[in-house]
Design an enzyme around this catalytic site. Structure first.
Site, PDB file in Angstrom:
ATOM      1  N   THR A 176       0.983  -1.125  -0.226  1.00 22.94           N
ATOM      2  CA  THR A 176      -0.422   0.063  -0.109  1.00 22.94           C
ATOM      3  C   THR A 176       0.840   1.764  -0.194  1.00 22.94           C
ATOM      4  OG1 THR A 176      -1.428  -1.014   0.702  1.00 22.94           O
ATOM      5  CG2 THR A 176      -1.588   1.128   1.330  1.00 22.94           C
ATOM      6  N   ARG A 204     -13.753  -8.071  -0.743  1.00 25.82           N
ATOM      7  CA  ARG A 204     -12.707  -7.722   0.546  1.00 25.82           C
ATOM      8  C   ARG A 204     -12.802  -5.914   0.701  1.00 25.82           C
ATOM      9  NH1 ARG A 204      -7.907  -5.642   2.105  1.00 25.82           N
ATOM     10  NH2 ARG A 204      -7.112  -6.653   3.944  1.00 25.82           N
ATOM     11  N   VAL A 205     -12.599  -5.308   1.460  1.00 27.80           N
ATOM     12  CA  VAL A 205     -11.907  -3.849   2.013  1.00 27.80           C
ATOM     13  C   VAL A 205     -11.599  -4.334   3.095  1.00 27.80           C
ATOM     14  CG1 VAL A 205     -12.983  -2.232   1.690  1.00 27.80           C
ATOM     15  CG2 VAL A 205     -14.621  -2.671   1.186  1.00 27.80           C
ATOM     16  N   GLY A 206     -10.094  -3.499   2.914  1.00 30.42           N
ATOM     17  CA  GLY A 206      -9.259  -3.541   4.127  1.00 30.42           C
ATOM     18  C   GLY A 206      -9.245  -2.682   3.986  1.00 30.42           C
ATOM     19  N   ASP A 207      -8.683  -2.194   5.562  1.00 31.39           N
ATOM     20  CA  ASP A 207      -8.020  -0.577   6.054  1.00 31.39           C
ATOM     21  C   ASP A 207      -8.336   0.473   5.455  1.00 31.39           C
ATOM     22  OD1 ASP A 207      -5.610  -2.311   5.895  1.00 31.39           O
ATOM     23  OD2 ASP A 207      -5.532  -0.363   6.979  1.00 31.39           O
ATOM     24  N   THR A 227      -0.583   0.779   7.015  1.00 35.41           N
ATOM     25  CA  THR A 227      -0.016   0.073   6.006  1.00 35.41           C
ATOM     26  C   THR A 227       0.181  -1.017   6.787  1.00 35.41           C
ATOM     27  OG1 THR A 227       1.397  -0.250   4.373  1.00 35.41           O
ATOM     28  CG2 THR A 227       2.166   0.787   5.738  1.00 35.41           C
ATOM     29  N   GLY A 228      -0.612  -2.559   6.463  1.00 31.51           N
ATOM     30  CA  GLY A 228      -0.189  -4.291   7.013  1.00 31.51           C
ATOM     31  C   GLY A 228      -0.835  -4.384   6.762  1.00 31.51           C
ATOM     32  N   GLY A 230      -4.882  -5.646   7.374  1.00 36.49           N
ATOM     33  CA  GLY A 230      -6.047  -5.098   7.326  1.00 36.49           C
ATOM     34  C   GLY A 230      -6.566  -5.143   8.821  1.00 36.49           C
TER      35      GLY A 230
HETATM   36  N1  ASP Z   1      -4.014  -3.287   4.777  1.00 34.13           N
HETATM   37  C1  ASP Z   1      -3.789  -3.537   2.985  1.00 34.13           C
HETATM   38  C2  ASP Z   1      -5.207  -4.418   3.010  1.00 34.13           C
HETATM   39  O1  ASP Z   1      -5.008  -4.819   4.196  1.00 34.13           O
HETATM   40  C3  ASP Z   1      -2.938  -4.332   2.965  1.00 34.13           C
HETATM   41  C4  ASP Z   1      -1.452  -2.825   2.968  1.00 34.13           C
HETATM   42  O2  ASP Z   1      -0.846  -2.422   3.373  1.00 34.13           O
HETATM   43  O3  ASP Z   1       0.336  -3.956   2.681  1.00 34.13           O
HETATM   44  O4  ASP Z   1      -5.496  -3.930   2.189  1.00 34.13           O
END
Ligand code: ASP
Length: 314
Positions: A176, A204-207, A227-228, A230
């Site tokens: 991200t 799917r929706v992440g953070d 980032t990371g 989610g």
């Molecule tokens: N946080 C993002 C998600 O879960 C992925 C990422 O940050 O690499 O969609």
């Protein structure tokens, strides 16, 4: 006020051979955004420009070069938030928008809503005069190959890495992207853009595009982009957690040196302790001082030092 900016290109186990490309991507984002701030432009313009640059960089999991979902398609999420007004624009699961951060800005400025998803978001983009892209335009050969391998063997970071032939650049999708800027008028803006996790379930929706999770900005605290993983970040509302720590710091101790770094570190500790999740974040406190932290092996980031030099690291 002296402007300030920090950008990131994801927190993962970035292989040694990809370090130079990730640093170059962060450097390029600073190179387009910093002149905007230096000539008195807005933090909204600077963050948008930095993130467009990162989305266009195929090394990152945002815009072109993003991970494919389980159906073999790129589905993008992004958010932009203003610290002065607490206004935000967010977009999720769009497949025909080349630069979703631009659409997030349109939603922030021209919609009565905060977040639009899927076909409705793309319809709004067209109404706003944005061109839709061919979904294939967002897919790189490296990610198509990685998706084929991950579909069979399960996700592995190394599948997303294609070592270059000697003398040519290597290629890896690392993560991200995000940016936080403060302009000469003290306005703080934060933004985040992503292709999400590899082989995610369609829908799917992440953070990343969720206010308070992957991004937050409040002029009374600061601006944050995360980032990371989610599914873990959402549980602790990571960006808002960091903003609350910044605010609590001001209320109890004023604005001591290093407070931005302590808030970043503490937020990542909360993520680890409460969810066993890993990730990273960048932030500016309300005075424009940078902070960052990550619990992943590496995070790609860059910022402009007080002397005006660009610092990038992985
Ligand atoms: N946080 C993002 C998600 O879960 C992925 C990422 O940050 O690499 O969609």
């Amino acid at each position: 006020m002296k402007p300030s900016i920090i950008v990131h290109g994801g927190a993962w186990s970035i292989p040694d051979a990809a370090v130079a490309a990730c640093r170059a991507g962060c450097q390029a984002a600073l190179a387009v955004a910093w002149p905007i701030l230096e000539r008195g432009g807005s933090s909204l313009d600077a963050v948008e420009a930095a993130i467009v640059s990162l989305e266009e960089h195929p090394e990152f999991d945002a815009g072109i070069g993003s991970h494919l979902n389980a159906a073999g398609r790129v589905a993008l999420d992004a958010i932009l938030m203003e610290g002065q007004t607490l206004k935000a624009g967010a977009v999720a699961v769009v497949e025909r928008i080349r630069n979703p951060i631009r659409l997030a800005r349109k939603i922030l400025q021209s919609s009565e809503h905060l977040m639009l998803v899927g076909a409705g978001a793309e319809k709004f983009a067209v109404e706003q005069g944005m061109a839709l892209c061919d979904p294939e335009e967002l897919i790189t050969a490296r990610e198509r190959r990685a998706w084929q391998q991950c579909s069979v063997h399960g996700h592995r970071d190394e599948f997303h890495f294609s070592p270059g032939t000697p003398g040519s650049p290597s290629s890896v999708a690392t993560g991200t992207v995000g940016a936080v800027a403060m302009d000469s008028q003290g306005r703080i803006v934060a933004g985040t853009s992503t292709g999400g996790t590899c082989c995610k379930r369609p829908g799917r929706v992440g953070d990343s595009p969720l206010i308070g999770c992957g991004c937050y900005a409040d002029e009374q605290a600061g601006g944050i982009s995360c980032t990371g993983w989610g599914e873990a970040i959402m549980k602790v509302v990571l960006a808002k957690t960091a903003a609350d720590l910044l605010r609590a710091g001001y209320e109890s101790t004023g604005e001591p040196e290093g407070a931005a770094f302590r808030a970043a570190q503490k937020s990542i500790e909360i993520l680890a302790v409460r969810t066993q999740g890993t990730g990273g974040l960048i932030l500016l406190d309300r005075a424009g001082r940078v902070g960052f932290a990550h619990s992943t092996p590496r995070m790609a980031y860059g910022y402009v030092a007080p002397d005006g030099s660009f610092i990038t690291s992985v």
